[in-house]
Design an enzyme around this catalytic site. Structure first.
Site, PDB file in Angstrom:
ATOM      1  N   ASP A  66       0.831  -1.206   0.000  1.00 45.04           N
ATOM      2  CA  ASP A  66       0.000   0.000   0.000  1.00 45.04           C
ATOM      3  C   ASP A  66       0.864   1.254   0.000  1.00 45.04           C
ATOM      4  OD1 ASP A  66       0.946  -0.423   2.605  1.00 45.04           O
ATOM      5  OD2 ASP A  66      -1.015  -0.982   3.376  1.00 45.04           O
ATOM      6  N   ASP A 135      -7.389  -3.033  14.254  1.00 50.40           N
ATOM      7  CA  ASP A 135      -8.796  -3.134  13.840  1.00 50.40           C
ATOM      8  C   ASP A 135      -9.029  -4.281  12.864  1.00 50.40           C
ATOM      9  OD1 ASP A 135      -7.621  -2.187  11.527  1.00 50.40           O
ATOM     10  OD2 ASP A 135      -8.803  -0.337  11.412  1.00 50.40           O
ATOM     11  N   HIS A 137      -7.345  -4.861  10.032  1.00 53.42           N
ATOM     12  CA  HIS A 137      -7.047  -4.641   8.612  1.00 53.42           C
ATOM     13  C   HIS A 137      -5.823  -5.453   8.176  1.00 53.42           C
ATOM     14  CE1 HIS A 137      -4.457  -0.856   9.670  1.00 53.42           C
ATOM     15  NE2 HIS A 137      -3.653  -1.873   9.506  1.00 53.42           N
ATOM     16  N   GLU A 142      -9.551  -1.604   5.544  1.00 51.97           N
ATOM     17  CA  GLU A 142     -10.147  -1.329   6.846  1.00 51.97           C
ATOM     18  C   GLU A 142     -11.465  -2.100   7.012  1.00 51.97           C
ATOM     19  OE1 GLU A 142      -8.222  -0.019   8.790  1.00 51.97           O
ATOM     20  OE2 GLU A 142      -7.566   2.022   8.346  1.00 51.97           O
TER      21      GLU A 142
HETATM   22  P1  PGA Z   1       2.388  -2.428  12.538  1.00 44.88           P
HETATM   23  O1  PGA Z   1       1.195  -2.272  11.484  1.00 44.88           O
HETATM   24  O2  PGA Z   1       3.226  -3.537  12.021  1.00 44.88           O
HETATM   25  O3  PGA Z   1       3.109  -1.121  12.502  1.00 44.88           O
HETATM   26  O4  PGA Z   1       1.755  -2.735  13.846  1.00 44.88           O
HETATM   27  C1  PGA Z   1       0.565  -3.415  11.005  1.00 44.88           C
HETATM   28  C2  PGA Z   1      -0.536  -3.029  10.080  1.00 44.88           C
HETATM   29  O5  PGA Z   1      -1.129  -1.954  10.229  1.00 44.88           O
HETATM   30  O6  PGA Z   1      -0.874  -3.826   9.190  1.00 44.88           O
END
Ligand code: PGA
Length: 260
Positions: A66, A135, A137, A142
């Protein structure tokens, strides 16, 4: 059910996943890797430095999950910059073979389709590395995302912007509001998915991913429909799994991906 491996800490998880990636690259020097950003994959990339040292990585291809929309690609927190700094340069990959979705506003309406076409032209992703949001995702899909979605623009939730504020001087308002992200369907097309999570903040999302019903409210649950998923956890991230004891007892001597 996904293969679940619970290891003592994030470093051990990083080493196991790095072994899998290095094995893949040794067997298939033109491997197509799905690259994740965020904090979770950093121990994987760290461990990969020594494991790929001396290997011919000149033909490895990579696709990031992304990108923020409207953020200058040269901004230090654009995922293009992050992937260059944390993956391409330390691992000695060929920058021309590593792509990030193009989040620049000009031409943004076609950027999703172009990214899908580039992945298809590379023959698809062999191994997709993933983190998971608090959350639920995956990439920036999301809650409420279609489980069949392809690369497209999404609006980030306030939870994700708060989670990522640490990369933007602690200010959630400085985090871009939109992103261009591979869809859940795009991720499901990868031939092997390896999701890594650590820390108690991820425990509920991990529980839903592994044990919850498949639901767009927890987009990661779509991975239950994928035939080759390995979930690598530390004990706090596994702390809400009802089947944690079962996973510890049945842990395969060799992760399934090594047979790919
Ligand atoms: P993080 O993010 O590895 O910084 O916890 C994971 C994500 O948002 O997929």
């Amino acid at each position: 059910m996904a293969e679940v491996i619970i290891l003592p800490d994030a470093r051990a998880a990083g080493e196991l996943v790095a072994d899998a990636i290095a094995t893949l690259v040794a067997r298939r020097p033109e491997a197509v890797l799905g690259l994740a950003t965020g904090s979770t994959p950093l121990p994987v990339y760290e461990a990969l430095r020594s494991r790929l040292g001396g290997a011919d990585v000149s033909r490895v291809r990579g696709f990031a999950l992304d990108e923020y929309v409207g953020l200058d690609p040269a901004h230090p927190q654009s995922y293009r910059s992050v992937i260059a700094r944390e993956v391409v340069e330390p691992l000695g990959l060929d920058p021309s073979r590593i792509r990030t979705p193009d989040g620049r506003l000009e031409g943004i309406e076609d950027a999703g389709d172009e990214y899908e076409a580039a992945i298809a032209a590379a023959g698809g992703i062999d191994l997709q590395l993933l983190g998971i949001g608090t959350d639920g995702h995956i990439a920036f899909n999301e809650p409420g995302s279609s489980l069949a979605s392809r690369t497209r623009i999404k609006t980030l939730t306030s939870q994700t912007r708060a989670d990522n504020a640490r990369f933007f001087g602690g200010d959630p308002d400085a985090v871009p509001q939109h992103c261009l992200t591979q869809g859940v369907g795009t991720i499901r097309d990868a031939r092997q998915v390896v999701l890594v999570a650590d820390g108690r903040r991820k425990a509920e999302a991990v529980h839903q991913l592994v044990e919850g019903p498949v639901s767009a409210m927890w987009p990661a649950t779509a991975l239950q429909l994928h035939p080759h998923v390995t979930v690598v956890l530390d004990p706090p991230a596994a702390s809400r799994l009802q089947l944690a004891g079962y996973f510890r007892e049945t842990r395969a001597a060799k992760p399934a991906w090594q047979g790919l």
